[in-house]
Design an enzyme around this catalytic site. Structure first.
Site, PDB file in Angstrom:
ATOM      1  CE1 TYR A 183      -9.324  12.306  -1.611  1.00 28.94           C
ATOM      2  CE2 TYR A 183     -10.738  13.039   0.169  1.00 28.94           C
ATOM      3  CZ  TYR A 183     -10.107  12.022  -0.510  1.00 28.94           C
ATOM      4  OH  TYR A 183     -10.246  10.726  -0.089  1.00 28.94           O
ATOM      5  CG  ASN A 231     -10.791  13.201   7.055  1.00 28.07           C
ATOM      6  OD1 ASN A 231      -9.684  13.677   7.298  1.00 28.07           O
ATOM      7  ND2 ASN A 231     -10.962  11.973   6.589  1.00 28.07           N
ATOM      8  CB  ILE A 263      -8.486   7.106   0.844  1.00 25.35           C
ATOM      9  CG1 ILE A 263      -8.617   7.012  -0.674  1.00 25.35           C
ATOM     10  CG2 ILE A 263      -7.026   7.362   1.244  1.00 25.35           C
ATOM     11  CD1 ILE A 263      -8.052   8.191  -1.422  1.00 25.35           C
ATOM     12  CB  ALA A 264      -8.317   3.762   5.549  1.00 21.60           C
ATOM     13  CB  VAL A 265      -3.283   6.470   6.125  1.00 23.08           C
ATOM     14  CG1 VAL A 265      -1.855   6.317   6.652  1.00 23.08           C
ATOM     15  CG2 VAL A 265      -3.284   6.682   4.617  1.00 23.08           C
ATOM     16  CD  GLU A 277     -20.045  10.248  -1.864  1.00 22.17           C
ATOM     17  OE1 GLU A 277     -19.409   9.186  -1.773  1.00 22.17           O
ATOM     18  OE2 GLU A 277     -20.608  10.608  -2.915  1.00 22.17           O
ATOM     19  NE  ARG A 279       4.933   8.518  10.339  1.00 27.89           N
ATOM     20  CZ  ARG A 279       5.381   7.477  10.987  1.00 27.89           C
ATOM     21  NH1 ARG A 279       6.041   6.533  10.356  1.00 27.89           N
ATOM     22  NH2 ARG A 279       5.179   7.364  12.276  1.00 27.89           N
ATOM     23  N   GLY A 315      -1.158   9.270   2.493  1.00 27.27           N
ATOM     24  CA  GLY A 315      -2.468   9.567   1.912  1.00 27.27           C
ATOM     25  C   GLY A 315      -2.339  10.117   0.498  1.00 27.27           C
TER      26      GLY A 315
END
Length: 161
Positions: free
Chosen positions: A122, A115, A76-78, A110, A85, A88
């Site tokens: 999560y 982070n 998952i990347a933004v 993982e 904002r 995510g």
């Protein structure tokens, strides 16, 4: 510029791979995946990848791999300038929806121990830390393994409203 309400999600296409690989490198540096990796993932029948766009620009991506009834979160990347904002949370909700539609009952990720924003998202959704993998990333940083039963997650999907 851009709120979470303005983002459009769609399946990742081969034509997106270059932009997604660049974003992955920006977000994850030496742990980012290259174009060949994403092309392989798009060909894998067990994988589902989506992108999030604002005004035609890819600003987020997410991918899962599903085996039997478990979805493994692959990425998952933004983009950094769009973080903080709500994007995510939105893309995580979308990928959970896909996992449920594909028959998954649980999901595992993982997550880099440093982070903190991702860990908080999560955990807010209901994922629990179930383990730690030493030196998981190329940088030598550890990963936390997070898992959840999809039926227990604290997110409302459009079909559940």
């Amino acid at each position: 510029m851009g709120t979470a309400a303005e983002i459009i999600f769609r399946p990742m296409q081969i034509s997106d791979v270059e932009a997604v690989a660049e974003m992955d490198e920006i977000c994850f540096e030496e742990d980012g995946w290259d174009e060949d990796f994403f092309l392989e993932e798009l060909r894998d029948e067990h994988s589902d990848y989506i992108v999030g766009e604002i005004d035609g620009k890819i600003i987020a991506c997410a991918g899962i791999k599903i085996y039997l009834d478990e979805a493994e979160g692959m990425t998952i990347a933004v983009l950094p300038e769009f973080q903080g904002r709500g994007f995510g949370k939105k893309i995580l909700t979308e990928i959970i929806k896909i996992a449920k539609m594909r028959g998954a009952n649980s999901m595992i990720f993982e997550v880099r121990v440093s982070n903190v924003p991702a860990l908080h998202i999560y955990q807010k959704f209901g994922f629990k830390i179930v383990g730690r993998i030493k030196r998981y990333y190329m940088t030598g940083e550890d990963a936390l393994t997070m898992c959840a039963k999809l039926e227990d997650l604290k997110c409302k999907l459009p079909s559940e409203k």
